[in-house]
Design a protein around this motif. Structure first.
Motif, PDB file in Angstrom:
ATOM      1  N   ARG A  58      61.944  44.332  54.590  1.00  0.00           N
ATOM      2  CA  ARG A  58      62.180  42.924  54.898  1.00  0.00           C
ATOM      3  C   ARG A  58      60.948  42.041  54.694  1.00  0.00           C
ATOM      4  N   TRP A  59      59.834  42.634  54.263  1.00  0.00           N
ATOM      5  CA  TRP A  59      58.599  41.848  54.157  1.00  0.00           C
ATOM      6  C   TRP A  59      58.146  41.683  52.718  1.00  0.00           C
ATOM      7  N   VAL A  60      57.520  40.553  52.449  1.00  0.00           N
ATOM      8  CA  VAL A  60      56.895  40.318  51.148  1.00  0.00           C
ATOM      9  C   VAL A  60      55.391  40.573  51.301  1.00  0.00           C
ATOM     10  N   PHE A  61      54.860  41.365  50.371  1.00  0.00           N
ATOM     11  CA  PHE A  61      53.426  41.635  50.366  1.00  0.00           C
ATOM     12  C   PHE A  61      52.760  40.874  49.225  1.00  0.00           C
ATOM     13  N   TYR A  62      51.592  40.325  49.514  1.00  0.00           N
ATOM     14  CA  TYR A  62      50.814  39.593  48.512  1.00  0.00           C
ATOM     15  C   TYR A  62      49.534  40.357  48.215  1.00  0.00           C
ATOM     16  N   ARG A  63      49.214  40.374  46.918  1.00  0.00           N
ATOM     17  CA  ARG A  63      48.014  41.096  46.485  1.00  0.00           C
ATOM     18  C   ARG A  63      47.200  40.172  45.579  1.00  0.00           C
ATOM     19  N   LEU A  64      45.896  40.211  45.720  1.00  0.00           N
ATOM     20  CA  LEU A  64      45.042  39.364  44.904  1.00  0.00           C
ATOM     21  C   LEU A  64      45.069  39.814  43.451  1.00  0.00           C
ATOM     22  N   ASN A  65      45.272  38.879  42.526  1.00  0.00           N
ATOM     23  CA  ASN A  65      45.099  39.123  41.098  1.00  0.00           C
ATOM     24  C   ASN A  65      43.772  38.479  40.702  1.00  0.00           C
ATOM     25  N   PRO A  66      42.772  39.304  40.357  1.00  0.00           N
ATOM     26  CA  PRO A  66      41.441  38.712  40.153  1.00  0.00           C
ATOM     27  C   PRO A  66      41.305  37.878  38.876  1.00  0.00           C
ATOM     28  N   GLU A  67      42.232  38.042  37.915  1.00  0.00           N
ATOM     29  CA  GLU A  67      42.061  37.400  36.602  1.00  0.00           C
ATOM     30  C   GLU A  67      41.978  35.865  36.666  1.00  0.00           C
ATOM     31  N   PRO A  68      42.872  35.168  37.377  1.00  0.00           N
ATOM     32  CA  PRO A  68      42.754  33.706  37.400  1.00  0.00           C
ATOM     33  C   PRO A  68      41.416  33.206  37.953  1.00  0.00           C
ATOM     34  N   LEU A  69      40.896  33.874  38.974  1.00  0.00           N
ATOM     35  CA  LEU A  69      39.593  33.441  39.497  1.00  0.00           C
ATOM     36  C   LEU A  69      38.489  33.710  38.477  1.00  0.00           C
ATOM     37  N   ARG A  70      38.633  34.801  37.716  1.00  0.00           N
ATOM     38  CA  ARG A  70      37.655  35.062  36.647  1.00  0.00           C
ATOM     39  C   ARG A  70      37.691  33.935  35.611  1.00  0.00           C
ATOM     40  N   LEU A  71      38.906  33.477  35.271  1.00  0.00           N
ATOM     41  CA  LEU A  71      39.018  32.383  34.293  1.00  0.00           C
ATOM     42  C   LEU A  71      38.378  31.097  34.819  1.00  0.00           C
ATOM     43  N   LEU A  72      38.561  30.822  36.100  1.00  0.00           N
ATOM     44  CA  LEU A  72      37.915  29.630  36.671  1.00  0.00           C
ATOM     45  C   LEU A  72      36.390  29.765  36.625  1.00  0.00           C
ATOM     46  N   ARG A  73      35.890  30.974  36.974  1.00  0.00           N
ATOM     47  CA  ARG A  73      34.439  31.173  36.891  1.00  0.00           C
ATOM     48  C   ARG A  73      33.948  30.981  35.464  1.00  0.00           C
ATOM     49  N   ALA A  74      34.700  31.534  34.502  1.00  0.00           N
ATOM     50  CA  ALA A  74      34.294  31.428  33.099  1.00  0.00           C
ATOM     51  C   ALA A  74      34.271  29.964  32.656  1.00  0.00           C
ATOM     52  N   ALA A  75      35.225  29.170  33.148  1.00  0.00           N
ATOM     53  CA  ALA A  75      35.274  27.756  32.757  1.00  0.00           C
ATOM     54  C   ALA A  75      34.053  26.998  33.272  1.00  0.00           C
ATOM     55  N   LEU A  76      33.463  27.489  34.350  1.00  0.00           N
ATOM     56  CA  LEU A  76      32.304  26.802  34.943  1.00  0.00           C
ATOM     57  C   LEU A  76      30.972  27.400  34.500  1.00  0.00           C
ATOM     58  N   GLU A  77      31.018  28.352  33.536  1.00  0.00           N
ATOM     59  CA  GLU A  77      29.801  28.982  33.029  1.00  0.00           C
ATOM     60  C   GLU A  77      29.001  28.019  32.157  1.00  0.00           C
ATOM     61  N   PRO A  78      27.673  28.189  32.137  1.00  0.00           N
ATOM     62  CA  PRO A  78      26.870  27.428  31.170  1.00  0.00           C
ATOM     63  C   PRO A  78      27.275  27.786  29.741  1.00  0.00           C
ATOM     64  N   ALA A  79      26.998  26.903  28.803  1.00  0.00           N
ATOM     65  CA  ALA A  79      27.350  27.132  27.400  1.00  0.00           C
ATOM     66  C   ALA A  79      26.760  28.454  26.923  1.00  0.00           C
ATOM     67  N   GLY A  80      27.583  29.228  26.208  1.00  0.00           N
ATOM     68  CA  GLY A  80      27.093  30.458  25.598  1.00  0.00           C
ATOM     69  C   GLY A  80      27.146  31.676  26.499  1.00  0.00           C
ATOM     70  N   ALA A  81      27.377  31.463  27.812  1.00  0.00           N
ATOM     71  CA  ALA A  81      27.445  32.600  28.723  1.00  0.00           C
ATOM     72  C   ALA A  81      28.829  33.211  28.690  1.00  0.00           C
ATOM     73  N   ALA A  82      28.909  34.463  29.038  1.00  0.00           N
ATOM     74  CA  ALA A  82      30.206  35.124  29.118  1.00  0.00           C
ATOM     75  C   ALA A  82      30.335  35.748  30.508  1.00  0.00           C
ATOM     76  N   VAL A  83      31.529  35.674  31.075  1.00  0.00           N
ATOM     77  CA  VAL A  83      31.779  36.307  32.375  1.00  0.00           C
ATOM     78  C   VAL A  83      32.502  37.611  32.116  1.00  0.00           C
ATOM     79  N   PRO A  84      31.933  38.749  32.547  1.00  0.00           N
ATOM     80  CA  PRO A  84      32.627  40.018  32.304  1.00  0.00           C
ATOM     81  C   PRO A  84      33.949  40.078  33.086  1.00  0.00           C
ATOM     82  N   SER A  85      34.878  40.821  32.531  1.00  0.00           N
ATOM     83  CA  SER A  85      36.194  40.984  33.187  1.00  0.00           C
ATOM     84  C   SER A  85      36.036  41.757  34.475  1.00  0.00           C
TER      85      SER A  85
END
Lengths: 118, 118
Positions: free
Chosen positions: B91-118
């Motif tokens: 009867r319950w719904v469980f939620y689990r963190l998906n790290p990928e969207p937060l990685r994409l947000l971090r990558a969008a805020l990276e300085p030019a030329g930097a890469a954020v590892p998966s």
């Protein structure tokens, strides 16, 4: 208008390593809202892309396609949050990207145990 | 209510490497607004801190101190944005963190030329 959030160490505890207190969540949300605005993101990207990562207000208004008071408002929000430094040269104000607040936001969104290099 | 922003590759071009187009800025701002909300940040931090980075709705409402429909609304926004995966067990719904969207947000805020590892 809500007060402008300074993006510094106090604002941005790591989100994913321990349950955030109410107050910390409000601080981090406020810091994220500073950049969660299309015109401000465009201004940051325009300034960051220029030589020396700096630009004069006079160079930003026309490409952004917004009225000058609107552009000045957004630049002021970004400056008060610490994301842009500014200095006056002659009759113009120049804005320069300060990378530290964006680094703090990235660090706040890191998985538990990860560190973001300066 | 504004439509919920999916946080995927399309939403989150790198902010600091080239001037953002109007539409890209709107997408990235929408993605940042998904997480720029205190209750949603608290939910993410509570879920991420639990064993297996997952939690049942039944475990989240009381520590958050908000009404259950409010909590469900925020969980739905996070789920529709892709930040939380969910599955129903009994009867319950469980939620689990998906790290990928937060990685994409971090990558969008990276300085030019930097890469954020998966």
């Amino acid at each position: 208008m809500r007060p402008i959030q300074q993006i510094d160490e106090a604002c941005c505890p790591p989100l994913l390593s321990a349950p955030l207190a109410d107050r910390d969540a409000a601080g981090l949300a406020g810091a994220l809202r500073v950049v969660a605005e299309p015109a401000r993101l465009r201004l940051l990207s325009m300034i960051a892309s220029r030589p020396g990562a700096e630009a004069c207000v006079c160079e930003l208004t026309e490409p952004l396609g917004l009225a000058q008071p609107t552009v000045s408002h957004h630049l002021r929000v970004l400056h008060e949050a610490g994301v842009l430094d500014r200095d006056k040269r002659g009759r113009w104000v120049f804005y320069r990207l300060n990378p530290e607040p964006l680094r703090l936001l990235r660090a706040a969104l890191e998985p538990a145990g990860a560190a973001v290099p300066s």
